[in-house]
Design a protein around this motif. Structure first.
Motif, PDB file in Angstrom:
ATOM      1  N   GLY A   1       1.053  -1.078   0.356  1.00  0.00           N
ATOM      2  CA  GLY A   1      -0.204  -0.150  -0.095  1.00  0.00           C
ATOM      3  C   GLY A   1       0.769   0.960   0.140  1.00  0.00           C
ATOM      4  O   GLY A   1       1.988   1.655   0.117  1.00  0.00           O
TER       5      GLY A   1
ATOM      6  N   SER B   1      -0.821   2.860   4.602  1.00  0.00           N
ATOM      7  CA  SER B   1      -0.692   1.054   4.966  1.00  0.00           C
ATOM      8  C   SER B   1      -1.614   0.688   6.756  1.00  0.00           C
ATOM      9  O   SER B   1      -0.500   1.936   7.283  1.00  0.00           O
ATOM     10  N   THR B   2      -2.842   0.095   6.985  1.00  0.00           N
ATOM     11  CA  THR B   2      -3.110   0.380   7.875  1.00  0.00           C
ATOM     12  C   THR B   2      -2.741  -1.059   8.263  1.00  0.00           C
ATOM     13  O   THR B   2      -3.972  -1.683   8.172  1.00  0.00           O
TER      14      THR B   2
ATOM     15  N   ASP C   1      -7.298  -7.108   3.550  1.00  0.00           N
ATOM     16  CA  ASP C   1      -8.457  -6.689   2.269  1.00  0.00           C
ATOM     17  C   ASP C   1      -8.142  -7.819   0.925  1.00  0.00           C
ATOM     18  O   ASP C   1      -7.005  -7.844   0.508  1.00  0.00           O
TER      19      ASP C   1
ATOM     20  N   THR D   1      -5.513  -5.907  -1.548  1.00  0.00           N
ATOM     21  CA  THR D   1      -3.680  -6.020  -0.794  1.00  0.00           C
ATOM     22  C   THR D   1      -3.704  -7.643  -0.629  1.00  0.00           C
ATOM     23  O   THR D   1      -2.288  -8.010  -0.554  1.00  0.00           O
TER      24      THR D   1
ATOM     25  N   THR E   1     -14.023  -3.538   2.965  1.00  0.00           N
ATOM     26  CA  THR E   1     -13.554  -2.149   3.634  1.00  0.00           C
ATOM     27  C   THR E   1     -14.111  -1.066   3.126  1.00  0.00           C
ATOM     28  O   THR E   1     -13.644  -1.041   1.231  1.00  0.00           O
TER      29      THR E   1
ATOM     30  N   VAL F   1      -7.980   2.783   2.859  1.00  0.00           N
ATOM     31  CA  VAL F   1      -7.484   1.785   1.660  1.00  0.00           C
ATOM     32  C   VAL F   1      -8.281   1.647   0.480  1.00  0.00           C
ATOM     33  O   VAL F   1      -7.120   1.486  -0.611  1.00  0.00           O
TER      34      VAL F   1
ATOM     35  N   GLY G   1      -3.942   2.361  -0.061  1.00  0.00           N
ATOM     36  CA  GLY G   1      -3.423   1.934   1.018  1.00  0.00           C
ATOM     37  C   GLY G   1      -4.006   0.141   1.030  1.00  0.00           C
ATOM     38  O   GLY G   1      -4.246  -0.069  -0.128  1.00  0.00           O
ATOM     39  N   SER G   2      -3.544   0.044   2.348  1.00  0.00           N
ATOM     40  CA  SER G   2      -3.388  -1.604   2.635  1.00  0.00           C
ATOM     41  C   SER G   2      -4.314  -2.254   3.599  1.00  0.00           C
ATOM     42  O   SER G   2      -4.479  -1.037   4.343  1.00  0.00           O
ATOM     43  N   LEU G   3      -4.554  -2.673   4.279  1.00  0.00           N
ATOM     44  CA  LEU G   3      -5.211  -3.068   5.599  1.00  0.00           C
ATOM     45  C   LEU G   3      -5.350  -4.761   5.947  1.00  0.00           C
ATOM     46  O   LEU G   3      -5.048  -6.118   4.861  1.00  0.00           O
TER      47      LEU G   3
END
Length: 841
Positions: A108, A113-114, A146, A149, A180, A185, A189-191
């Motif tokens: 992400g 980046s979460t 997610d 990702t 999500t 994200v 981004g990423s989760l």
């Protein structure tokens, strides 16, 4: 008079087609912007409403401290659960977690980046994260991702995922994938989801939560429940009802989409402003061609007001039809805007197009009003012509007095605008942009008003060159362009506006880009900068590990915090002062860096000047942690973009950090070893996806990349205005050919070949286009020079750079515009039958 206006509109469909197209394009831009922003706004609201479906009360912490007393802990959650009307309490923990993709890089973007906790309700599901496959994480060794990702990692359920927080790389088993609505994200981004205990441990919130979401039992009043929740909260926590939270998020959405809406509407306004010249020019020429007809109407009893009304009705019908068609085209523009922003990394929520009555009325109304107002002056001119004068002369030239008045007004406006911009160029600090914007508008307006006067010397000069190349055709083209300087100026002004903005933006953007390059070359001499995504810092062992690499000459850690002195905030950096000269160009002006130790510090030249400091001065400091210290200045160094206001030893900075972490490590390679050092650095750090290893070129590109993206986006948006300007050139030439039908017939009769007629029209078009281009480029350069001085207050490296290559491309494009715009009018003029043309009325 309405029937007369309708008959005129239908009788001149071809001549009005290009005008309608200009209004259509401008209106399409407006309607597309309105529909796009309404659609995105609705999609965001729908996403927010889904995420708040079960939220009756949201409890968040307003401070921090040890244990339950300083945040939201288990005890607080249990007290809320015990309240009447509470169905469930869901704790929330979030932070930065970087997941490695299949290539070992971050899956992400840096700020999206979460990491969060998966908190299932009684049914075993977390409504925030609907499961797609598998299940939620239930132990320390499990993770859920997610779907996007998970696809980037290439890991299937049961496989191993590599990730990092702010330490070594970890591996966890992938047990599920989720959907999500988190906008971070969604924007690239990423989760990564963990069970609550693991999330608290990894994200540094052990024993505490960032938010407690309270779900109400059926029949419970949310406002009453919010009041009850507030009675059991610690002093540093607050409770908001779901309604309040929805209102806050709705306001944030309006601000976010409103900024995009305003930006696009500005460029739509530019397009419509350019369209004004075309509409006014068209109706001026139509009225000149219909003076006999207007005279007859006046002779049989039509009043001046009726003549004005007839022209305005014709313009209104044209504007209404073009605006309605433009609104339909705008629906496609709205779809294109979504794709355009998506391709630049702004992943917007999915949703249908939203067409509101307000957007329809606004777009159509704007197009209608612009067309009517543009035709108002030509209509007044038609009404002022006496019947006898109109019957005696078909195309009387503008009076000398009107041009003198116009030139006087133009000179005053231009002088005022130039004076303001010259004043702006002397300012050292200008936070209020009202003055430079007013100066730019006055200068542009003044040049537009002066354009008929400015066109004469340009056309004379260009015409002389054309005569040498084309002989009679060049001479005729020059005389045609000079015959009506107002018409020439109005047509060229449309193109001038677009090129002024494009030139000004290009010069400013490229100058800023070069300034960033100079900034990197000037101060940073390190070959690589090592840092972390999210800025959580590096373990101090990182610098020691990198220093041991055989191809590394120096690895210098830098720690950062802030302080205040006499109420003025400033930054302080702690580093290995003995080695800092190996990674940055640091010039000592007074004192010696070897004395920087303990409470002895070095300060920058600018900070020393503002605080009246010199070697030996005492510097009282109040750090952000509330602690105080008094430092002694032992050195003053030149301005340096790598360092802060104050430079100190790490031992002075460390006691004031929450955790002793390095913000970055600057790495200097051994001679000749820089190119191949990235891979050994990443290997030494275990291939950690949370660590960024950036070369000097990477840092330049990341700083300048946004500038290039914005510049090309501006080119695309302003390109619409240029297209409308091209339509104006085509329209003016086509109507001019119609107006000069008998003249062209006489030229053919006395021996001018068809090729000569084509060349005459083509050269006239090129003169108009090049006049607008030269005026636009010159004005754009002046505004960029005068306004660019404002950037130097916050960006000292900024220095105006004229990109002559691009300026040359702009002028060549203007030349091509002139040639292409003349293609159809020139062909039409050359195909006129000689006898029919001579007999035309």
């Amino acid at each position: 008079m309405f029937r007369t206006a309708l008959r005129n509109l239908l009788a001149h469909r071809t001549r009005l087609l290009m005008t309608a197209l200009a209004v259509l394009l401008g209106t399409a831009f407006v309607s597309g912007t309105l529909v796009f922003s309404d659609s995105v706004n609705k999609a965001y609201r729908d996403r927010t409403s889904r995420s708040l479906d079960d939220v009756a009360v949201s409890v968040t912490s307003t401070g921090g401290g040890p244990g339950d007393a300083g945040g939201l802990g288990t005890r607080t959650a249990d007290r809320i659960r015990a309240l009447p009307g509470v169905a469930a309490v869901r704790p929330s923990v979030t932070g930065t977690v970087v997941v490695a993709d299949r290539h070992g890089e971050s899956a992400g973007n840096e700020w999206g980046s979460t990491g969060a906790n998966y908190a299932p309700a009684a049914d075993g599901k977390d409504r925030r994260y609907p499961l797609v496959e598998g299940r939620g994480p239930a132990s320390a060794g499990e993770v859920a991702l997610d779907t996007k990702t998970a696809a980037k990692t290439g890991v299937r359920l049961g496989g191993t995922v590599r990730l990092a927080v702010d330490g070594p790389v970890m591996t966890k088993k992938l047990v599920g994938t989720v959907k999500t609505d988190d906008p971070r994200v969604g924007a690239g981004g990423s989760l990564a989801l963990f069970d609550t205990a693991t999330a608290q441990k990894l994200l540094g919130t052990k024993g505490k939560f960032e938010e407690l979401v309270v779900t109400a039992a059926p029949g419970t009043d949310p406002n009453a429940l919010t009041a009850r929740v507030r009675t059991v909260l610690p002093d540093d926590a607050q409770a908001r009802s779901g309604t309040e939270l929805a209102a806050e998020q709705s306001k944030a959405i309006d601000e976010q989409t409103g900024a995009i809406r305003k930006t696009f509407l500005v460029f739509a306004g530019v397009s419509l402003f350019v369209g004004i010249f075309i509409v006014a020019n068209t109706f001026t020429m139509l009225i000149a061609q219909r003076t006999r007809e207007i005279a007859l109407l006046r002779a049989v009893g039509a009043s001046r007001r009726q003549v004005v009304r007839s022209v305005l009705i014709e313009a209104g019908l044209l504007g209404l039809i073009a605006s309605a068609a433009g609104f339909v085209l705008g629906l496609g523009v709205a779809v294109g805007m979504r794709s355009l922003l998506g391709s630049n990394g702004a992943e917007l929520p999915d949703g249908p197009l939203v067409i509101t009555p307000a957007s329809v009325l606004s777009a159509v109304g704007v197009g209608f009003l612009v067309t009517v107002l543009s035709a108002w002056l030509p209509s007044r001119k038609a009404a002022r012509i006496a019947p006898v004068e109109a019957l005696a002369a078909v195309d009387a030239p503008a009076g000398t007095r009107s041009l003198v008045v116009r030139n006087t007004i133009g000179a005053v406006l231009t002088s005022a605008g130039v004076a303001i911009m010259l004043y702006v160029s002397t300012l050292k600090n200008a936070r209020d942009l009202t003055v430079p914007m007013a100066g730019s508008v006055l200068t542009l307006t003044g040049v537009i008003v002066l354009a008929p006067l400015l066109s004469r010397p340009f056309v004379h000069l260009f015409g002389r060159l054309a005569e040498r190349v084309s002989g009679v055709s060049g001479r005729l083209a020059r005389r045609n362009a000079l015959r009506n300087p107002r018409r020439t100026a109005a047509t060229a002004s449309a193109l001038m506006i677009g090129l002024t903005l494009i030139t000004g933006l290009t010069v400013t953007a490229i100058s800023a880009d070069r300034g960033i390059d100079r900034m990197g070359d000037q101060d940073l001499t390190a070959d690589y900068q090592v840092s972390t995504a999210g800025g959580r810092g590096l373990d101090p062992a990182t610098a020691r590990a990198l220093a041991k690499l055989p191809d590394v000459e120096a690895a210098v850690p830098v720690r950062v915090t802030g302080f205040e002195s006499a109420g003025d905030p400033a930054g302080i950096r702690g580093t290995d002062v003995a080695a800092i000269g190996k990674v940055t160009d640091l010039k000592v002006l007074k004192g010696s860096l070897s004395d920087v130790r303990g409470k002895h510090v070095a300060v920058s030249e600018d900070y020393a000047r503002k605080r009246h400091l010199t070697v030996g001065s005492a510097l009282p400091m109040t750090f952000y942690d509330g602690k105080r210290a008094t430092a002694r200045v032992v050195a003053v160094h030149s301005e340096n973009d790598v360092l802060s206001d104050v430079l100190a030893a790490p031992s002075f900075v460390d006691p004031h950090l929450d955790r002793v972490r390095d913000q970055e490590v600057l790495v200097k390679a051994a001679p000749g070893k820089a190119d191949g050092l990235r891979a050994p650095i990443r290997k030494a750090l275990g291939g950690n996806p949370a660590v960024k290893v950036e070369s000097r070129d990477d840092l330049r590109r990341s700083a300048a990349g946004d500038i290039d993206d914005v510049l090309y986006l501006m080119y695309g948006l302003l390109g619409v205005a240029v297209v409308i300007a091209v339509i104006g050139v085509v329209n003016t030439l086509a109507m001019s050919v119609f107006e000069r039908t008998r003249e062209i017939g006489m030229l053919r009769a006395v021996g001018l070949a068809r090729s000569g007629v084509k060349q005459m029209v083509r050269l006239e078009s090129v003169m108009i286009a090049m006049f607008g281009a030269v005026l636009g480029v010159g004005l754009g350069l002046f505004l960029a020079w005068s306004g660019g001085h404002l950037l130097r207050t916050s960006f000292p490296q900024y220095e105006m750079v004229v990109p002559w290559g691009r300026i040359g491309i702009f002028l060549l494009l203007a030349l091509a515009v002139g040639i292409l715009a003349a293609a159809w009018p020139a062909r039409r003029a050359a195909r006129l039958d000689t006898l029919e043309a001579i007999g035309a009325q």
